[in-house]
Design a protein around this motif. Sequence first.
Motif, mmCIF file in Angstrom:
data_model
loop_
_atom_site.group_PDB
_atom_site.id
_atom_site.type_symbol
_atom_site.label_atom_id
_atom_site.label_comp_id
_atom_site.label_asym_id
_atom_site.label_seq_id
_atom_site.Cartn_x
_atom_site.Cartn_y
_atom_site.Cartn_z
ATOM 1 N N TYR A 11 -6.170 -11.748 9.161
ATOM 2 C CA TYR A 11 -5.161 -11.542 10.209
ATOM 3 C C TYR A 11 -4.784 -10.073 10.364
ATOM 4 C CZ TYR A 11 -5.036 -16.552 9.925
ATOM 5 O OH TYR A 11 -5.399 -17.868 9.931
ATOM 6 N N ARG A 12 -5.720 -9.231 10.048
ATOM 7 C CA ARG A 12 -5.508 -7.791 10.196
ATOM 8 C C ARG A 12 -5.315 -7.481 11.688
ATOM 9 N NH1 ARG A 12 -7.393 -3.411 7.895
ATOM 10 N NH2 ARG A 12 -8.113 -4.413 5.998
ATOM 11 N N ARG A 202 2.259 -7.011 3.591
ATOM 12 C CA ARG A 202 1.032 -7.355 2.880
ATOM 13 C C ARG A 202 1.328 -8.352 1.762
ATOM 14 N NH1 ARG A 202 -0.467 -2.732 0.552
ATOM 15 N NH2 ARG A 202 -2.242 -2.104 1.811
ATOM 16 N N ILE A 205 2.191 -11.849 3.100
ATOM 17 C CA ILE A 205 1.021 -12.642 3.517
ATOM 18 C C ILE A 205 0.229 -13.113 2.297
ATOM 19 C CG2 ILE A 205 -1.160 -12.602 4.816
ATOM 20 C CD1 ILE A 205 0.186 -10.614 6.762
HETATM 21 N N1 LIG Z 1 3.459 -4.559 10.405
HETATM 22 C C1 LIG Z 1 2.453 -5.420 10.176
HETATM 23 N N2 LIG Z 1 2.112 -6.334 11.103
HETATM 24 C C2 LIG Z 1 1.109 -7.201 10.867
HETATM 25 N N3 LIG Z 1 0.394 -7.229 9.733
HETATM 26 C C3 LIG Z 1 0.685 -6.348 8.776
HETATM 27 C C4 LIG Z 1 1.729 -5.404 8.948
HETATM 28 N N4 LIG Z 1 1.820 -4.665 7.826
HETATM 29 C C5 LIG Z 1 0.882 -5.106 7.002
HETATM 30 N N5 LIG Z 1 0.196 -6.124 7.564
HETATM 31 C C6 LIG Z 1 -0.880 -6.888 6.901
HETATM 32 O O1 LIG Z 1 -1.063 -6.362 5.608
HETATM 33 C C7 LIG Z 1 -2.329 -5.738 5.487
HETATM 34 C C8 LIG Z 1 -2.188 -4.438 4.767
HETATM 35 O O2 LIG Z 1 -1.347 -3.547 5.476
HETATM 36 P P1 LIG Z 1 -1.603 -1.976 5.495
HETATM 37 O O3 LIG Z 1 -1.637 -1.527 6.896
HETATM 38 O O4 LIG Z 1 -2.804 -1.660 4.669
HETATM 39 O O5 LIG Z 1 -0.295 -1.440 4.776
HETATM 40 P P2 LIG Z 1 0.036 0.063 4.375
HETATM 41 O O6 LIG Z 1 -1.093 0.921 4.826
HETATM 42 O O7 LIG Z 1 1.328 0.364 5.057
HETATM 43 O O8 LIG Z 1 0.219 0.033 2.879
HETATM 44 C C9 LIG Z 1 -2.861 -5.624 6.895
HETATM 45 O O9 LIG Z 1 -4.253 -5.762 6.924
HETATM 46 C C10 LIG Z 1 -2.197 -6.757 7.611
HETATM 47 O O10 LIG Z 1 -2.927 -7.958 7.416
#
Ligand SMILES: Nc1ncnc2c1ncn2[C@@H]1O[C@H](COP(=O)(O)OP(=O)(O)O)[C@@H](O)[C@H]1O
Length: 409
Positions: A11-12, A202, A205
């Motif tokens: 669900y990225r 993250r 989920i």
């Molecule tokens: N604001 C958000 N909306 C939807 N999904 C998110 C969000 N933040 C994190 N995720 C989910 O968590 C995963 C990891 O987030 P990420 O972007 O790598 O976090 P960060 O880089 O801020 O540590 C994403 O692939 C997504 O599935």
Amino acid sequence: MNNDLLWVEKYRPKKISDVVGNELAKTTFVNWLTNKRRRKKAVLLYGPAGVGKTAMVNAASNQFNFTIIEMNASDTRTEKAINKVGKPATSFVALDTFTANTKGNILFLDEVDGVFGQQDRGGIKAIINIVKESLIPVVMAANNTDIKKLRPLKKVCQMIRFHPVRIPLIIITLQKICALENIKAEFEALERIAQNSRGDMRSAINDLQSSSEGKAVLTVQDTMFLSLRSKDIGMYETLMGVFSAQSVGEAAMILNRSNVNYDDFMLSISDNLPLRYPDPEDLAKAYDFVSRADLFRGRVGTENWRLLKYFFNYIAEAGTVSPESFKPFEVIFPPMRIMKLFWTKGKRTKLNNICAKIARNCHVSQTTAKTDIVPFLKIILEKQKTSQIPSWLKLEPEEVDYLKAMNNI
Ligand SMILES: Nc1ncnc2c1ncn2[C@@H]1O[C@H](COP(=O)(O)OP(=O)(O)O)[C@@H](O)[C@H]1O
Ligand SMILES: [Mg+2]
């Protein structure tokens, strides 16, 4: 559907609007990305982990057709390594810009705080150099909210701050995933997961996946183990946590983090053991552990805190006599023994009322009624089936029954 797939991958976010929350950060970033005349060549996205920084960069480049040249700074901590990847990336420039499929390249240095505090101070200097020399826009991300540490970068880039994702937004996201995964989830379960995540999407989920995978229904009880991570663990969570733990170590860790009063907890765990262990042998073992724990509880007192670990350990043993037999159940609390005190209080009130009636009719004090009359009255009532005394004393039928059943005064 591939079941091994992590939901955070599955669900990225594909486009900017899939990234939930942090509206200001998203708009600022998109404006920077899509504006040819950028004020600054680089941006630094900073904020707590798991809120969508990396996801946003990927979603935006996907949506606006940028090609990302990625480099994870944590993997390449030395100046040399950074230059090895960064230099060529910055110098093969904007040729791609002219091909039809892409708007251009962006250099993405993710997790740049990986280079902070390393022995080689060159890391951050190398990053600044890359930003300065780069002919293409540079995006950096840092899982850090400590602005002081990021200060050297501040001069060379526009800072975009990310906040923890708001809890209601996390709940909505979890609901969407549940709908897609055909899981019926109790609202309270999702709420608990979301709150427990403290704004880290993250981990929310991931927690949803680990607590609901393979299930058609997700209940609050399925999410009990999550309190492991939370700092304030109450009685309910501690009980559920200890009972659902898979090992003594896990149960002991929950106790360690819990805020419950240990004496209350002893009572509660004793009350709940029969519900937890339908097998009498397991139950006997569990009670044995509780009695040992009780022994240590006495020795711990208020000062021998180092003995507490033995107490924890025995309680943990009691909770994990047969981890494989765990089935969710409704825990009872407050402790029954406390309820019993209420109950005996009711009984005491009943006796006092009887004594008051005797005192009134026999012209004695209530204490005399209790000590000198009640014992004989009890015998009389037991022996004489048709006594006139109750009606003369105006005793209710329950009061007569009570006196008859009473065994010690
Ligand atoms: N604001 C958000 N909306 C939807 N999904 C998110 C969000 N933040 C994190 N995720 C989910 O968590 C995963 C990891 O987030 P990420 O972007 O790598 O976090 P960060 O880089 O801020 O540590 C994403 O692939 C997504 O599935
Ligand atoms: Mg990231």
